[in-house]
Design a protein around this motif. Structure first.
Motif, PDB file in Angstrom:
ATOM      1  N   GLN A  87       0.831  -1.200   0.000  1.00  0.00           N
ATOM      2  CA  GLN A  87       0.000   0.000   0.000  1.00  0.00           C
ATOM      3  C   GLN A  87       0.871   1.257   0.000  1.00  0.00           C
ATOM      4  OE1 GLN A  87      -2.668   0.310   3.323  1.00  0.00           O
ATOM      5  NE2 GLN A  87      -3.852   1.948   2.375  1.00  0.00           N
ATOM      6  N   ALA A  88       1.948   1.240   0.767  1.00  0.00           N
ATOM      7  CA  ALA A  88       2.825   2.406   0.850  1.00  0.00           C
ATOM      8  C   ALA A  88       3.647   2.618  -0.420  1.00  0.00           C
ATOM      9  CB  ALA A  88       3.758   2.265   2.053  1.00  0.00           C
ATOM     10  N   PHE A  89       3.998   1.529  -1.101  1.00  0.00           N
ATOM     11  CA  PHE A  89       4.832   1.589  -2.305  1.00  0.00           C
ATOM     12  C   PHE A  89       4.187   0.762  -3.420  1.00  0.00           C
ATOM     13  CE2 PHE A  89       7.612   1.942   1.414  1.00  0.00           C
ATOM     14  CZ  PHE A  89       8.178   3.186   1.175  1.00  0.00           C
ATOM     15  N   PRO A  90       3.034   1.211  -3.947  1.00  0.00           N
ATOM     16  CA  PRO A  90       2.278   0.385  -4.897  1.00  0.00           C
ATOM     17  C   PRO A  90       2.986   0.136  -6.228  1.00  0.00           C
ATOM     18  CG  PRO A  90       1.335   2.586  -4.750  1.00  0.00           C
ATOM     19  CD  PRO A  90       2.384   2.488  -3.684  1.00  0.00           C
ATOM     20  N   ASP A  91       3.914   0.990  -6.600  1.00  0.00           N
ATOM     21  CA  ASP A  91       4.587   0.835  -7.892  1.00  0.00           C
ATOM     22  C   ASP A  91       5.880   0.038  -7.800  1.00  0.00           C
ATOM     23  OD1 ASP A  91       2.590   2.357  -9.061  1.00  0.00           O
ATOM     24  OD2 ASP A  91       3.666   4.233  -8.707  1.00  0.00           O
ATOM     25  N   ARG A  92       6.199  -0.461  -6.623  1.00  0.00           N
ATOM     26  CA  ARG A  92       7.445  -1.194  -6.435  1.00  0.00           C
ATOM     27  C   ARG A  92       7.177  -2.691  -6.312  1.00  0.00           C
ATOM     28  NH1 ARG A  92      12.141   1.698  -4.645  1.00  0.00           N
ATOM     29  NH2 ARG A  92      11.712   3.925  -4.593  1.00  0.00           N
ATOM     30  N   ARG A  93       8.139  -3.472  -6.734  1.00  0.00           N
ATOM     31  CA  ARG A  93       8.069  -4.931  -6.598  1.00  0.00           C
ATOM     32  C   ARG A  93       8.612  -5.323  -5.223  1.00  0.00           C
ATOM     33  NH1 ARG A  93       8.766  -9.707 -10.303  1.00  0.00           N
ATOM     34  NH2 ARG A  93       8.061 -11.302  -8.868  1.00  0.00           N
ATOM     35  N   LEU A  94       7.928  -6.211  -4.534  1.00  0.00           N
ATOM     36  CA  LEU A  94       8.374  -6.670  -3.217  1.00  0.00           C
ATOM     37  C   LEU A  94       9.257  -7.906  -3.347  1.00  0.00           C
ATOM     38  CD1 LEU A  94       5.210  -6.434  -0.930  1.00  0.00           C
ATOM     39  CD2 LEU A  94       7.150  -4.895  -1.008  1.00  0.00           C
ATOM     40  N   TYR A  95      10.302  -7.935  -2.516  1.00  0.00           N
ATOM     41  CA  TYR A  95      11.193  -9.096  -2.434  1.00  0.00           C
ATOM     42  C   TYR A  95      11.334  -9.473  -0.971  1.00  0.00           C
ATOM     43  CZ  TYR A  95      12.480  -8.298  -7.263  1.00  0.00           C
ATOM     44  OH  TYR A  95      12.443  -8.154  -8.622  1.00  0.00           O
TER      45      TYR A  95
END
Length: 108
Positions: A87-95
């Protein structure tokens, strides 16, 4: 007495304790995580560092941009934190990074 203390430190304490315990990581902080991120060419990413794997968060934290605008953001997190980070970083991919296993993998 001071010379004896230095000789003991140089001959026993440093090679038997300091070097084995701190040569690659000081207080669980090492460059291994960042080297993995760079080697994989990650950009526009959030890397979650498992709190259960020790205090390895500091290994990434030192590379964070103070305003969290860098290519990679390191966050201490687990399963419960993933939704908040998305939610805080919607445009980033999570690893996900697990220091115990030395793995770095995309978060589903």
């Amino acid at each position: 007495a001071l010379v004896a203390a230095y000789l003991h430190a140089a001959g026993a304490y440093w090679p038997d304790y300091l070097v084995p315990n701190y040569a690659r990581a000081y207080e669980n902080c090492s460059g291994d995580l960042h080297r993995q991120v760079v080697a994989r060419g990650l950009t526009n990413a959030v890397v979650m560092v498992a709190p259960a794997s020790g205090d390895f968060y500091s290994s990434g934290f030192v590379f964070n941009d103070p305003f969290l605008r860098g290519d990679v953001i390191y966050a201490r997190g687990d399963v419960a934190c993933a939704a908040c980070l998305r939610q805080a970083f919607p445009d980033r991919r999570l690893y996900w990074h697990d220091a115990r296993l030395g793995t770095l993998a995309p978060w589903p």
